[in-house]
Motif scaffolding. Sequence first.
Motif, PDB file in Angstrom:
ATOM      1  N   VAL A 274     -10.740  -5.581  -5.397  1.00 24.08           N
ATOM      2  CA  VAL A 274      -9.599  -5.037  -4.662  1.00 24.08           C
ATOM      3  C   VAL A 274      -9.928  -5.073  -3.174  1.00 24.08           C
ATOM      4  CG1 VAL A 274      -8.161  -3.009  -4.243  1.00 24.08           C
ATOM      5  CG2 VAL A 274      -8.888  -3.549  -6.582  1.00 24.08           C
TER       6      VAL A 274
ATOM      7  N   CYS B  38      -4.843  -7.569  -3.780  1.00 22.94           N
ATOM      8  CA  CYS B  38      -4.814  -7.433  -2.324  1.00 22.94           C
ATOM      9  C   CYS B  38      -3.829  -6.329  -1.949  1.00 22.94           C
ATOM     10  CB  CYS B  38      -4.402  -8.772  -1.713  1.00 22.94           C
ATOM     11  SG  CYS B  38      -4.129  -8.726   0.048  1.00 22.94           S
ATOM     12  N   ILE B  39      -4.330  -5.238  -1.419  1.00 23.17           N
ATOM     13  CA  ILE B  39      -3.471  -4.127  -1.010  1.00 23.17           C
ATOM     14  C   ILE B  39      -3.091  -4.332   0.448  1.00 23.17           C
ATOM     15  CG2 ILE B  39      -3.245  -1.634  -0.812  1.00 23.17           C
ATOM     16  CD1 ILE B  39      -5.308  -1.327  -2.983  1.00 23.17           C
TER      17      ILE B  39
ATOM     18  N   ALA C  72     -10.779  -0.681  -7.942  1.00 24.24           N
ATOM     19  CA  ALA C  72     -11.413  -1.888  -8.474  1.00 24.24           C
ATOM     20  C   ALA C  72     -12.160  -1.577  -9.770  1.00 24.24           C
ATOM     21  CB  ALA C  72     -12.373  -2.477  -7.444  1.00 24.24           C
TER      22      ALA C  72
ATOM     23  N   ILE D 188      -6.186   5.220   0.141  1.00 21.99           N
ATOM     24  CA  ILE D 188      -6.431   4.444  -1.072  1.00 21.99           C
ATOM     25  C   ILE D 188      -7.924   4.147  -1.163  1.00 21.99           C
ATOM     26  CG2 ILE D 188      -5.987   2.254  -2.262  1.00 21.99           C
ATOM     27  CD1 ILE D 188      -3.260   2.211  -0.799  1.00 21.99           C
TER      28      ILE D 188
ATOM     29  N   GLU E 295     -10.231   1.874  -2.569  1.00 21.91           N
ATOM     30  CA  GLU E 295     -10.207   0.552  -3.197  1.00 21.91           C
ATOM     31  C   GLU E 295     -11.358   0.338  -4.173  1.00 21.91           C
ATOM     32  OE1 GLU E 295     -12.285  -0.289   0.806  1.00 21.91           O
ATOM     33  OE2 GLU E 295     -10.963   1.199  -0.112  1.00 21.91           O
ATOM     34  N   LYS E 296     -12.496   1.009  -3.938  1.00 17.83           N
ATOM     35  CA  LYS E 296     -13.627   0.845  -4.855  1.00 17.83           C
ATOM     36  C   LYS E 296     -13.335   1.507  -6.198  1.00 17.83           C
ATOM     37  CE  LYS E 296     -17.125   0.445  -1.234  1.00 17.83           C
ATOM     38  NZ  LYS E 296     -18.359   1.024  -0.621  1.00 17.83           N
TER      39      LYS E 296
ATOM     40  N   ALA F 114       0.809  -1.216   0.000  1.00 19.85           N
ATOM     41  CA  ALA F 114       0.000   0.000   0.000  1.00 19.85           C
ATOM     42  C   ALA F 114       0.844   1.268   0.000  1.00 19.85           C
ATOM     43  CB  ALA F 114      -0.944   0.011   1.204  1.00 19.85           C
TER      44      ALA F 114
ATOM     45  N   ILE G 216      -1.748  -1.922   4.798  1.00 20.12           N
ATOM     46  CA  ILE G 216      -2.598  -0.730   4.837  1.00 20.12           C
ATOM     47  C   ILE G 216      -2.385   0.047   6.132  1.00 20.12           C
ATOM     48  CG2 ILE G 216      -4.635  -1.849   5.854  1.00 20.12           C
ATOM     49  CD1 ILE G 216      -4.590   0.679   2.939  1.00 20.12           C
TER      50      ILE G 216
ATOM     51  N   LYS H 130      -8.366  -4.254   0.738  1.00 18.02           N
ATOM     52  CA  LYS H 130      -7.325  -3.661   1.584  1.00 18.02           C
ATOM     53  C   LYS H 130      -7.165  -4.505   2.846  1.00 18.02           C
ATOM     54  CE  LYS H 130      -8.881   0.593   2.086  1.00 18.02           C
ATOM     55  NZ  LYS H 130      -8.931   2.060   2.359  1.00 18.02           N
TER      56      LYS H 130
END
Length: 241
Positions: A141, A114-115, A134, A128, A130-131, A91, A118, A143
């Motif tokens: 995606v 996979c972040i 993605a 970040i 993630e949506k 991340a 975090i 986190k």
Amino acid sequence: MSAIKVALAGNPNTGKSTLFNTLTGLKQHTGNWPGKTVIRAEGSFEHKGEEYVLVDLPGTYSLFSNSADEEVARDYIVFEQPDATIVVLDATSLERNLNLAFQVLEMTDRVIVCINLIDEADKKGIVIDEKKLAAKLGVPVVKMSARNKIGIDLLLNTLDHLVKEKINPSPYRMTYSEEIERKISQIEAQITGLFGAELPSRWIALRLLDGDDALVAKLKEYIDKKKDGVTANELPISANS
């Protein structure tokens, strides 16, 4: 019913091995990949009544043919065709790590990004979405922090949805100049003629255009093992084939 195969890919130092250990616990073993000195780590776990086999691929920055590690990682994704591939990103170094993710997205639709780390990103004030990511990447995606076991349940539930086809990914694919795209289409048609939908024809076309001799050798080996009645001479090995 056979176990669900999952590949774990990522750059070195992204926490990939930590995630592997968290998911598999004591149910893991190591050895060497066939014909390689590269270590193969494999483990298992259960989730929602399903048995999973998790293969921790060597940590790499790319999936070309620059090293034995890279060849092992990319050959597993392309030829072993796991039911899902989890790409672990750092991340705090997302832009650099995304290079590997884009390469995996060229190879397979069945991807979860996979972040990880975090918690470290939060300390540095890195935010970040993630949506939004993605939506851009076209795949799920998640986190998480593997070492703190944050986001593990979400990852496992997302994996469950992916393998049960409750999610329909549409991965982002790079587009190139008109001339390159024309050559890709020509070679891709030949690859599809040889293998149908078994292998990622666009990715193979890109690698053949780049003169990837190691991949050519692997494809010929694959033909010998899998394709009765098809000869290696039918394989397009250059842009002019």
